[in-house]
Design an enzyme around this catalytic site. Structure first.
Site, PDB file in Angstrom:
ATOM      1  N   GLU A   1       0.799  -1.231   0.000  1.00 31.62           N
ATOM      2  CA  GLU A   1       0.000   0.000   0.000  1.00 31.62           C
ATOM      3  C   GLU A   1       0.822   1.265   0.000  1.00 31.62           C
ATOM      4  O   GLU A   1       0.367   2.283  -0.476  1.00 31.62           O
ATOM      5  CB  GLU A   1      -1.001  -0.003   1.152  1.00 31.62           C
ATOM      6  CG  GLU A   1      -0.353  -0.101   2.500  1.00 31.62           C
ATOM      7  CD  GLU A   1      -1.378  -0.261   3.598  1.00 31.62           C
ATOM      8  OE1 GLU A   1      -2.321  -1.042   3.437  1.00 31.62           O
ATOM      9  OE2 GLU A   1      -1.224   0.409   4.625  1.00 31.62           O
TER      10      GLU A   1
ATOM     11  N   ASN B   1      -2.207   4.467  16.190  1.00 26.75           N
ATOM     12  CA  ASN B   1      -2.470   4.979  14.832  1.00 26.75           C
ATOM     13  C   ASN B   1      -3.767   4.401  14.264  1.00 26.75           C
ATOM     14  O   ASN B   1      -4.598   5.116  13.730  1.00 26.75           O
ATOM     15  CB  ASN B   1      -1.333   4.594  13.881  1.00 26.75           C
ATOM     16  CG  ASN B   1       0.013   5.114  14.357  1.00 26.75           C
ATOM     17  OD1 ASN B   1       0.095   6.176  14.941  1.00 26.75           O
ATOM     18  ND2 ASN B   1       1.055   4.347  14.115  1.00 26.75           N
TER      19      ASN B   1
HETATM   20  O1  0RQ Z   1       7.268   4.979  20.386  1.00 24.15           O
HETATM   21  O2  0RQ Z   1       8.909   6.352  19.192  1.00 24.15           O
HETATM   22  O3  0RQ Z   1       7.701   7.219  21.212  1.00 24.15           O
HETATM   23  O4  0RQ Z   1       9.416   5.422  21.435  1.00 24.15           O
HETATM   24  O5  0RQ Z   1       5.432   2.697  19.562  1.00 24.15           O
HETATM   25  O6  0RQ Z   1       7.208   1.708  17.666  1.00 24.15           O
HETATM   26  O7  0RQ Z   1       8.967  -0.003  17.446  1.00 24.15           O
HETATM   27  O8  0RQ Z   1       9.319   2.267  16.336  1.00 24.15           O
HETATM   28  O9  0RQ Z   1       7.660   0.539  15.459  1.00 24.15           O
HETATM   29  O10 0RQ Z   1       7.295   2.496  13.842  1.00 24.15           O
HETATM   30  O11 0RQ Z   1       6.989   0.053  13.209  1.00 24.15           O
HETATM   31  O12 0RQ Z   1       5.359   1.201  14.737  1.00 24.15           O
HETATM   32  C1  0RQ Z   1       2.429  -0.927  15.518  1.00 24.15           C
HETATM   33  C2  0RQ Z   1       2.692   1.530  15.797  1.00 24.15           C
HETATM   34  C3  0RQ Z   1       4.661   0.090  15.215  1.00 24.15           C
HETATM   35  C4  0RQ Z   1       2.893   0.521  13.492  1.00 24.15           C
HETATM   36  C5  0RQ Z   1       3.145   0.304  15.014  1.00 24.15           C
HETATM   37  C6  0RQ Z   1       6.024   2.435  20.846  1.00 24.15           C
HETATM   38  C7  0RQ Z   1       7.502   2.597  20.611  1.00 24.15           C
HETATM   39  C8  0RQ Z   1       7.518   3.790  19.671  1.00 24.15           C
HETATM   40  C9  0RQ Z   1       6.591   2.931  17.466  1.00 24.15           C
HETATM   41  P1  0RQ Z   1       8.425   6.088  20.564  1.00 24.15           P
HETATM   42  P2  0RQ Z   1       8.389   1.162  16.739  1.00 24.15           P
HETATM   43  P3  0RQ Z   1       6.875   1.118  14.209  1.00 24.15           P
HETATM   44  C10 0RQ Z   1       0.515  -0.619   6.406  1.00 24.15           C
HETATM   45  C11 0RQ Z   1       0.373  -1.392   7.653  1.00 24.15           C
HETATM   46  C12 0RQ Z   1      -0.618  -0.561  12.390  1.00 24.15           C
HETATM   47  C13 0RQ Z   1      -0.879  -0.206  10.953  1.00 24.15           C
HETATM   48  C14 0RQ Z   1      -0.143  -1.055   9.974  1.00 24.15           C
HETATM   49  C15 0RQ Z   1       1.413   0.652  13.171  1.00 24.15           C
HETATM   50  C16 0RQ Z   1       6.277   3.569  18.823  1.00 24.15           C
HETATM   51  O13 0RQ Z   1       3.441  -0.555  12.795  1.00 24.15           O
HETATM   52  O14 0RQ Z   1       0.833   1.711  13.313  1.00 24.15           O
HETATM   53  O15 0RQ Z   1       0.521  -2.008  10.300  1.00 24.15           O
HETATM   54  N1  0RQ Z   1       0.799  -0.487  12.735  1.00 24.15           N
HETATM   55  N2  0RQ Z   1      -0.279  -0.696   8.721  1.00 24.15           N
HETATM   56  O16 0RQ Z   1       8.194   2.824  21.805  1.00 24.15           O
HETATM   57  C17 0RQ Z   1       3.579   0.954  24.204  1.00 24.15           C
HETATM   58  C18 0RQ Z   1       3.947  -1.184  23.350  1.00 24.15           C
HETATM   59  C19 0RQ Z   1       4.740  -0.597  22.327  1.00 24.15           C
HETATM   60  C20 0RQ Z   1       4.882   0.790  22.327  1.00 24.15           C
HETATM   61  C21 0RQ Z   1       5.970  -0.055  20.636  1.00 24.15           C
HETATM   62  N3  0RQ Z   1       3.754  -2.494  23.421  1.00 24.15           N
HETATM   63  N4  0RQ Z   1       3.385  -0.379  24.256  1.00 24.15           N
HETATM   64  N5  0RQ Z   1       4.298   1.568  23.251  1.00 24.15           N
HETATM   65  N6  0RQ Z   1       5.654   1.083  21.249  1.00 24.15           N
HETATM   66  N7  0RQ Z   1       5.426  -1.098  21.274  1.00 24.15           N
HETATM   67  C22 0RQ Z   1       0.543   0.894   6.432  1.00 24.15           C
HETATM   68  C23 0RQ Z   1      -0.786   1.575   6.597  1.00 24.15           C
HETATM   69  O17 0RQ Z   1      -1.709   0.995   7.023  1.00 24.15           O
HETATM   70  C24 0RQ Z   1      -0.958   2.994   6.208  1.00 24.15           C
END
Ligand code: 0RQ
Length: 500
Positions: free
Chosen positions: A291, A381
């Site tokens: 996407e 998100n």
């Molecule tokens: O926060 O930057 O403030 O420290 O979440 O985490 O590890 O950098 O990972 O950027 O890949 O994001 C699931 C949010 C992961 C994303 C998610 C905190 C962590 C950090 C980001 P800081 P990372 P990423 C196609 C696919 C759903 C939509 C999707 C997402 C921040 O992958 O939005 O997949 N996915 N779409 O510290 C609390 C936890 C945490 C946490 C990580 N367990 N509890 N905070 N963080 N784990 C694209 C589209 O659909 C458009």
């Protein structure tokens, strides 16, 4: 030189402020915009000023905001800061919008990206008052060249009572030819989407808009919001290398060809790192059905490894966005931008045999995945397209660091605090520690593998202890119900999931 070559469209040119006045309290607006590309840049800011002025007078002014996916500070940020967003749908990632959702100022319905257009078409979201769409150019014949994302634009323009176009001359005119606009029909008249390979075109390169509903045309000249990716660190390199080794194993086992199957890659730094890892991997002439096009994919195209990429939008760093603008006439031979209803359609994903790879917040020991709600309650998100791809993938993978927040949160927990992807959908979980291939395993077998291969060493003993105490005779999915979410509660109470 103007990008509005049609006389009739020129007659509708006005300022963003004038156009914003057409929008009234209670209106539902379908905005363009997907992961920070192709969103309208002037109208939302003017609308936000109008909402603020109404609030200052003591007047009610709330609008419902529908988009493709996340946008940018000029759209989600500006509108959320007014406190005047009623309902928001689907994916978002702006800090102000996230706050508005979590503090109850705005409502949010987290819809699968592939469902969002169909739900609007089917009237589930009521009447659409306006579509506000960024485009690259309006041609002499009145056909319209899309910009750097397609998202739900075609459907919003089909349904809206009034259409407002922003013609952005920052976008390269050479984007013309990159798009493939195809609209489905209303159930029960929906037809099979005739895509049988990632690079196939089935629609037109331009939007054909009903001019009688065009109420304003605004000229803009500003860049998409593009965030640079974090430099690759050891953790993301390790995750990428586990994923690539896994793909190599699948090729060796004869389950996928050496040119792989079409790859989908999620948003974010880790997904980008996985793509970077593919640069040195022993696979060639693979394709992508995904996407978003990130920097890593553009690099793979430049290296001659990625033959074609199908998506609905760009999500590029500033440097890569400039490169895209300079060389769009080349990239349009390699990249197809489609409506998100098509880029994310379960039918096509399953037919092509896509290998999906998305991020997560937490997975549990049985392979259920939470991608959206921090500690089960606070929206991050949204599910975005991860559900569209995960459920329908040939092989569905999730990538994540094993811990977050300096090690105080384990990405592997006894029970996820919110479910986005169930154990039935998630096949492979990958952290920097290793990879758990859960295909063909029972819950108890999966738990051992996920704990041993993916959990951080600081949490492994704690997870084994939970599992061992829960795994009494006579249960299929061992749980201690009063303890299953205690890790989250401990974090909220003490700031760490670790037992001190
Ligand atoms: O926060 O930057 O403030 O420290 O979440 O985490 O590890 O950098 O990972 O950027 O890949 O994001 C699931 C949010 C992961 C994303 C998610 C905190 C962590 C950090 C980001 P800081 P990372 P990423 C196609 C696919 C759903 C939509 C999707 C997402 C921040 O992958 O939005 O997949 N996915 N779409 O510290 C609390 C936890 C945490 C946490 C990580 N367990 N509890 N905070 N963080 N784990 C694209 C589209 O659909 C458009």
């Amino acid at each position: 030189m103007t990008r509005i070559l049609s006389e009739k469209y020129r007659s509708k040119v006005m300022s963003a402020e004038e156009a914003a006045k057409l929008i009234k309290n209670g209106d539902t607006i379908g905005f363009a915009g997907f992961t920070g590309s192709g969103y309208p840049k002037a109208l939302p800011v003017a609308l936000a000023a109008q909402i603020k002025a109404a609030h200052a007078r003591g007047d009610e002014f709330r609008i419902n905001v529908l988009t493709g996916a996340s946008t940018a500070p000029e759209l989600d940020g500006a509108l959320a800061e007014t406190g005047g967003v009623g309902m928001r749908m689907p994916y978002q990632s702006d800090p102000s919008m996230r706050n508005a959702i979590n503090n109850g100022t705005s409502d949010y319905h987290d819809v699968h990206l592939s469902h969002s257009a169909a739900q609007v078409r089917h009237g589930f979201w009521g009447e659409m008052d306006f579509a506000v769409i960024e485009v690259t150019k309006i041609k002499e014949d009145g056909t319209v060249v899309p910009s750097s994302s397609v998202g739900n634009n075609n459907v919003y323009m089909e349904k809206a009572k009034g259409i407002i176009l922003e013609v952005n001359s920052w976008q390269s005119e050479d984007l013309e030819g990159m798009h493939d606009i195809y609209s489905n029909k209303m159930a029960p008249h929906t037809e099979p989407i005739p895509i049988t390979s990632a690079g196939q075109r089935i629609g037109s390169t331009t939007y054909d808009i009903d001019f009688s509903r065009v109420v304003a045309v605004i000229e803009t000249d500003s860049a998409d919001r593009n965030t640079p990716f974090k430099p690759l660190d050891d953790e993301s390199k390790a995750i990428a290398s586990h994923f690539i080794d896994f793909l190599g194993g699948e090729v060796k086992a004869g389950r996928i060809p050496s040119s792989l199957l079409p790859l989908q890659s999620g948003v974010g730094n880790i997904a980008n790192a996985v793509l970077a890892g593919l640069l040195d991997a022993p696979f060639d002439q693979f394709v992508s059905y995904t996407e978003v096009i990130q920097d890593g994919m553009v690099d793979l195209i430049d290296a001659g490894k990625l033959a074609v990429a199908s998506a609905t939008a760009f999500s590029l760093s500033p440097t890569c966005a400039e490169k895209m603008n300079d060389k769009a006439s080349f990239y349009r031979t390699k990249i197809i931008l489609r409506p998100q209803e098509v880029s994310n359609h379960p039918e096509v994903i399953r037919r092509l045999g896509v290998i999906s790879c998305n991020g997560l917040l937490e997975a549990d020991i049985y392979g259920n995945v939470n991608s959206t709600n921090v500690m089960g309650t606070k929206m991050m998100n949204g599910i975005g397209g991860s559900g569209d791809f995960t459920r329908n993938a040939f092989i569905s993978c999730f990538v994540t660091p094993s811990v977050a927040k300096n090690g105080d949160i384990s990405a592997i927990v006894p029970m996820v605090s919110h479910h986005d992807h169930t154990e039935h959908d998630a096949m492979v979980i990958i952290t920097e520690q290793g990879l758990a291939d859960c295909r063909g395993l029972s819950p108890k077998q999966r738990a051992k593998k996920i704990i041993d291969n993916c959990a951080h060493p600081d949490y492994r003993a704690q997870l084994h202890d939970y599992f061992d105490r829960a795994a009494v005779k006579g249960v299929h999915t061992p749980h201690l119900l009063t303890e299953a979410l205690s890790w989250h509660q401990r974090f909220l109470d003490t700031g760490s999931m670790k037992i001190s």
